[in-house]
Scaffold this active site. Structure first.
Site, PDB file in Angstrom:
ATOM      1  N   HIS A 120     -18.201 -11.635   4.934  1.00  0.00           N
ATOM      2  CA  HIS A 120     -18.258 -13.112   4.799  1.00  0.00           C
ATOM      3  C   HIS A 120     -19.085 -13.520   3.568  1.00  0.00           C
ATOM      4  CE1 HIS A 120     -17.844 -17.083   7.213  1.00  0.00           C
ATOM      5  NE2 HIS A 120     -17.930 -17.333   5.930  1.00  0.00           N
ATOM      6  N   ARG A 179     -11.261 -18.104   7.797  1.00  0.00           N
ATOM      7  CA  ARG A 179     -11.924 -17.837   9.068  1.00  0.00           C
ATOM      8  C   ARG A 179     -11.156 -16.739   9.802  1.00  0.00           C
ATOM      9  NH1 ARG A 179     -15.667 -20.021   7.127  1.00  0.00           N
ATOM     10  NH2 ARG A 179     -16.764 -21.892   7.824  1.00  0.00           N
TER      11      ARG A 179
END
Ligand code: NAP
Ligand code: GLV
Length: 330
Positions: A293, A245
């Site tokens: 991502h 993250r």
């Protein structure tokens, strides 16, 4: 017994008592609905829309809004269409009591993501070990120049997180002949991996490592863990690979460490804000490589198969794996 080891129970009966709401914010929401309905023909499954407060037993969600969870005391389980549950827990942190108190929160376990992470990790280790990123730059300048190879024996790779994804990555990296370290909250034993556990062993885990691959969950304890202090402990000219993250990295600290050369290069898949804003310095910093991502995407078939098995197990009153410890944060 692991419920995932159970053969699927295909009921031909339509059981209208099992109600499932589905929230997928992407264009494929209808595909998810069609495939989940095929996998669980006994259930009434609907795409959740704002204002839908009708009863539901299970929710299958990715980045759902707060309203979906509120006022749903009947919900038995929330299935997260990803490994990381930080977005859901963030809703609860901001407004305690939003999540139904008795609902289980269940994350995806691998479902095809571990292999993708393994590929990304192996690719980056080999790319940096063999200095391929530098050769690409040298080629652009039409230069014939041989670089000093990185000694494999001191190219120590530290994997943060020894869970479903991190353990798989660490195990695979041992086959490349580089020293591999692993960091987790509780002590893990993985053949060929030097393991470290807890905050008190974090410095020893970092000391002299040449590369870090982050696969931690985002929790209050792990936020900002990749910061100036951590970078300082690494070998000079270290490599940072963040696959978990964006909130794990202190962006300014990384930029500063790259300016001084303490960090040589970084491969970043996740960011504080996604999409990464157009004016973010990461876009233009030499030797920062960006992917949007995609290190391990959620695979629809594998995920639906896993979730359908678990919903059926719960409906039979059997235990399932992958339940998130909400207090722990992952
Ligand atoms: P997991 O199975 O829950 O593993 C988490 C690991 O982190 C465990 O080893 C755990 O320690 C360790 N950990 C947690 N808190 C810690 C702390 N404070 N200090 C040290 N270690 C700590 O999770 P996973 O399935 O491997 O997934 C990891 C993360 O990858 C997800 O949360 C998600 O954010 C990210 N992810 C990213 C993508 C992408 O495309 N970029 C895709 C999927 C997942 P213990 O072993 O002691 O419990
Ligand atoms: C993706 O980021 C996930 O957590 O599965």
């Amino acid at each position: 017994m692991n419920p995932l080891a159970q053969p699927p129970h295909y009921s031909s009966e339509h059981d209208p008592s099992m109600k499932i709401i589905l929230y997928e914010h992407q264009a494929e929401a209808q595909d998810w609905l069609d495939d989940l309905s095929r996998a669980l023909p006994e259930a009434d499954i609907r795409l959740w829309q704002p204002g839908d407060n009708a009863p539901a037993d299970y929710a299958v969600v990715w980045r759902a809004p707060r309203e979906l969870f509120a006022k749903r005391p009947d919900l038995q389980a929330v299935f997260n269409l990803g490994a990381g549950v930080d977005a859901i827990l963030d809703i609860e942190r901001k407004e305690p009591g939003t999540l139904p108190p008795n609902a289980l929160l269940v994350r995806l376990e691998d479902s095809g993501m571990a292999q993708q992470m393994e590929e990304y990790a192996v690719y980056t280790v080999l790319r940096y070990l063999r200095r391929m990123d530098e050769y690409e730059a040298i080629q652009r300048e039409h230069r014939w120049e041989k670089l000093e190879p990185h000694p494999r024996k001191t190219f120590t790779v530290g994997v943060l997180g020894m869970g479903v994804l991190g353990a798989r990555v660490a195990r695979t990296l041992t086959t490349l002949g580089v020293p591999v370290r692993g960091f987790s909250r509780t002590k893990r034993q993985i053949e060929g991996v030097q393991t470290f556990a807890g905050a008190e062993q974090f410095d020893a885990f970092l000391d002299g490592a040449k590369m870090l691959i982050n696969l931690l969950p985002h929790t209050p304890d792990t936020e900002g863990i990749l910061n100036a202090r951590a970078f300082e402990r690494l070998a000079a000219g270290a490599y940072i690979v963040n696959l978990a993250r964006g909130a794990h990295v202190v962006d300014d600290d990384l930029l500063r460490a790259m300016k001084t050369g303490q960090v040589a290069a970084a491969a970043l898949d996740v960011f504080h804000q996604e999409p990464l804003p157009d004016n973010h310095p990461f876009w233009t910093t030499p030797r920062i490589e960006i992917t949007p991502h995609v290190a391990a995407i959620t695979l629809r078939d594998e995920s639906i198969e896993q979730i359908a098995l678990k919903i059926r197990a719960l409906a039979r009153g059997e235990p399932i794996s992958g339940i998130v410890d909400v207090k722990r944060g992952y």
